[in-house]
Design an enzyme around this catalytic site. Sequence first.
Site, PDB file in Angstrom:
ATOM      1  N   ASP A  17      19.160  67.660  77.707  1.00  0.00           N
ATOM      2  CA  ASP A  17      18.043  68.094  76.871  1.00  0.00           C
ATOM      3  C   ASP A  17      17.389  66.833  76.297  1.00  0.00           C
ATOM      4  O   ASP A  17      18.030  66.086  75.548  1.00  0.00           O
ATOM      5  CB  ASP A  17      18.599  68.977  75.749  1.00  0.00           C
ATOM      6  CG  ASP A  17      17.526  69.453  74.792  1.00  0.00           C
ATOM      7  OD1 ASP A  17      16.388  68.932  74.825  1.00  0.00           O
ATOM      8  OD2 ASP A  17      17.840  70.353  73.989  1.00  0.00           O
ATOM      9  N   ASN A  31       0.087  69.667  77.350  1.00  0.00           N
ATOM     10  CA  ASN A  31      -1.120  70.190  78.000  1.00  0.00           C
ATOM     11  C   ASN A  31      -2.341  69.512  77.370  1.00  0.00           C
ATOM     12  O   ASN A  31      -2.226  68.839  76.344  1.00  0.00           O
ATOM     13  CB  ASN A  31      -1.197  71.717  77.882  1.00  0.00           C
ATOM     14  CG  ASN A  31      -1.140  72.173  76.445  1.00  0.00           C
ATOM     15  OD1 ASN A  31      -2.006  71.821  75.638  1.00  0.00           O
ATOM     16  ND2 ASN A  31      -0.104  72.918  76.088  1.00  0.00           N
ATOM     17  N   GLY A  39       8.409  75.409  77.622  1.00  0.00           N
ATOM     18  CA  GLY A  39       9.148  74.363  78.335  1.00  0.00           C
ATOM     19  C   GLY A  39       9.567  73.215  77.444  1.00  0.00           C
ATOM     20  O   GLY A  39       9.918  73.395  76.271  1.00  0.00           O
ATOM     21  N   ASP A  41       7.771  70.893  76.180  1.00  0.00           N
ATOM     22  CA  ASP A  41       6.814  70.710  75.079  1.00  0.00           C
ATOM     23  C   ASP A  41       7.261  71.526  73.858  1.00  0.00           C
ATOM     24  O   ASP A  41       7.325  71.005  72.722  1.00  0.00           O
ATOM     25  CB  ASP A  41       5.439  71.177  75.576  1.00  0.00           C
ATOM     26  CG  ASP A  41       4.281  70.726  74.709  1.00  0.00           C
ATOM     27  OD1 ASP A  41       4.493  69.894  73.815  1.00  0.00           O
ATOM     28  OD2 ASP A  41       3.150  71.216  74.945  1.00  0.00           O
ATOM     29  N   SER A 130       5.372  68.129  85.110  1.00  0.00           N
ATOM     30  CA  SER A 130       4.628  69.036  86.015  1.00  0.00           C
ATOM     31  C   SER A 130       5.478  69.947  86.893  1.00  0.00           C
ATOM     32  O   SER A 130       4.917  70.792  87.592  1.00  0.00           O
ATOM     33  CB  SER A 130       3.649  68.276  86.926  1.00  0.00           C
ATOM     34  OG  SER A 130       2.463  67.941  86.235  1.00  0.00           O
ATOM     35  N   THR A 131       6.806  69.781  86.897  1.00  0.00           N
ATOM     36  CA  THR A 131       7.592  70.577  87.864  1.00  0.00           C
ATOM     37  C   THR A 131       8.089  71.909  87.296  1.00  0.00           C
ATOM     38  O   THR A 131       8.860  72.606  87.944  1.00  0.00           O
ATOM     39  CB  THR A 131       8.782  69.779  88.439  1.00  0.00           C
ATOM     40  OG1 THR A 131       9.737  69.535  87.404  1.00  0.00           O
ATOM     41  CG2 THR A 131       8.333  68.467  89.045  1.00  0.00           C
ATOM     42  N   GLY A 132       7.624  72.269  86.096  1.00  0.00           N
ATOM     43  CA  GLY A 132       7.954  73.575  85.525  1.00  0.00           C
ATOM     44  C   GLY A 132       6.766  74.502  85.668  1.00  0.00           C
ATOM     45  O   GLY A 132       6.355  74.853  86.777  1.00  0.00           O
ATOM     46  N   VAL A 133       6.178  74.853  84.534  1.00  0.00           N
ATOM     47  CA  VAL A 133       5.024  75.765  84.496  1.00  0.00           C
ATOM     48  C   VAL A 133       3.886  75.268  85.407  1.00  0.00           C
ATOM     49  O   VAL A 133       3.181  76.078  86.019  1.00  0.00           O
ATOM     50  CB  VAL A 133       4.505  75.870  83.044  1.00  0.00           C
ATOM     51  CG1 VAL A 133       3.229  76.687  82.958  1.00  0.00           C
ATOM     52  CG2 VAL A 133       5.564  76.477  82.143  1.00  0.00           C
TER      53      VAL A 133
END
Length: 184
Positions: A17, A31, A39, A41, A130-133
């Site tokens: 984490d 964003n 996520g 953020d 960028s690899t999540g949502v």
Amino acid sequence: MHRYALGEASLELCCGDITEADTVAIANAANAMLMGGGGVDGAIHRAAGPELAKALIELKRDLPGGVLETGGAVITPGFLLPAKWVIHCVGPIFEREGDSAAKLLARCYAKALELCRRRELESIAFPSISTGVYGYPVNLAAPVALEAVRRGLGDGAFPRRIRFVLFDDATLEAYRTAADALFR
Ligand code: AR6
């Protein structure tokens, strides 16, 4: 922890984490509105406390339209986080950016490292931006991220320690595979 030498700097890959990272700075996958979200953020905002959102509102006043461009990065204090600084990066939305996605993803890492260099920050931890949502396939994002870090380090003295704190085993595995191919 998996370690690689990048010139004078060291690159570390681990699972965990990022809000618990003890590096001087951590990067956020934010964003364009810089108003927090889900996520990583969301986790960073919760752990840093409400002062973080206030700092971002202040900072947005200096951005054209109050928006940070894709591939951009800005820095705030970490407030209640162990990290002293948070570097907020806006990664590309994979489906939207098409052929520009890799260039924009690489720019996030380059800009974050540039901020470390300018402020002489010794260490930074990155999530997998960028690899999540935002839907960037991790097997494509990992080599772009790692190569961008290698290039972004140049031969400067800062940062000396770069850590990727990856949230699950599959993401760690993708970064390990890419790092073994690029750096071993
Ligand atoms: N520590 C480390 N990595 C994490 C953590 C954590 N605490 N939590 C999630 N991840 P995402 P994006 C991983 O979706 O794709 C937000 O709403 C996660 O498993 O956080 O760049 C923003 O406000 C994944 O591997 O970021 C934006 O609107 C990685 O972090 C949008 O999502 C990135 O997933 C940004 O999307």
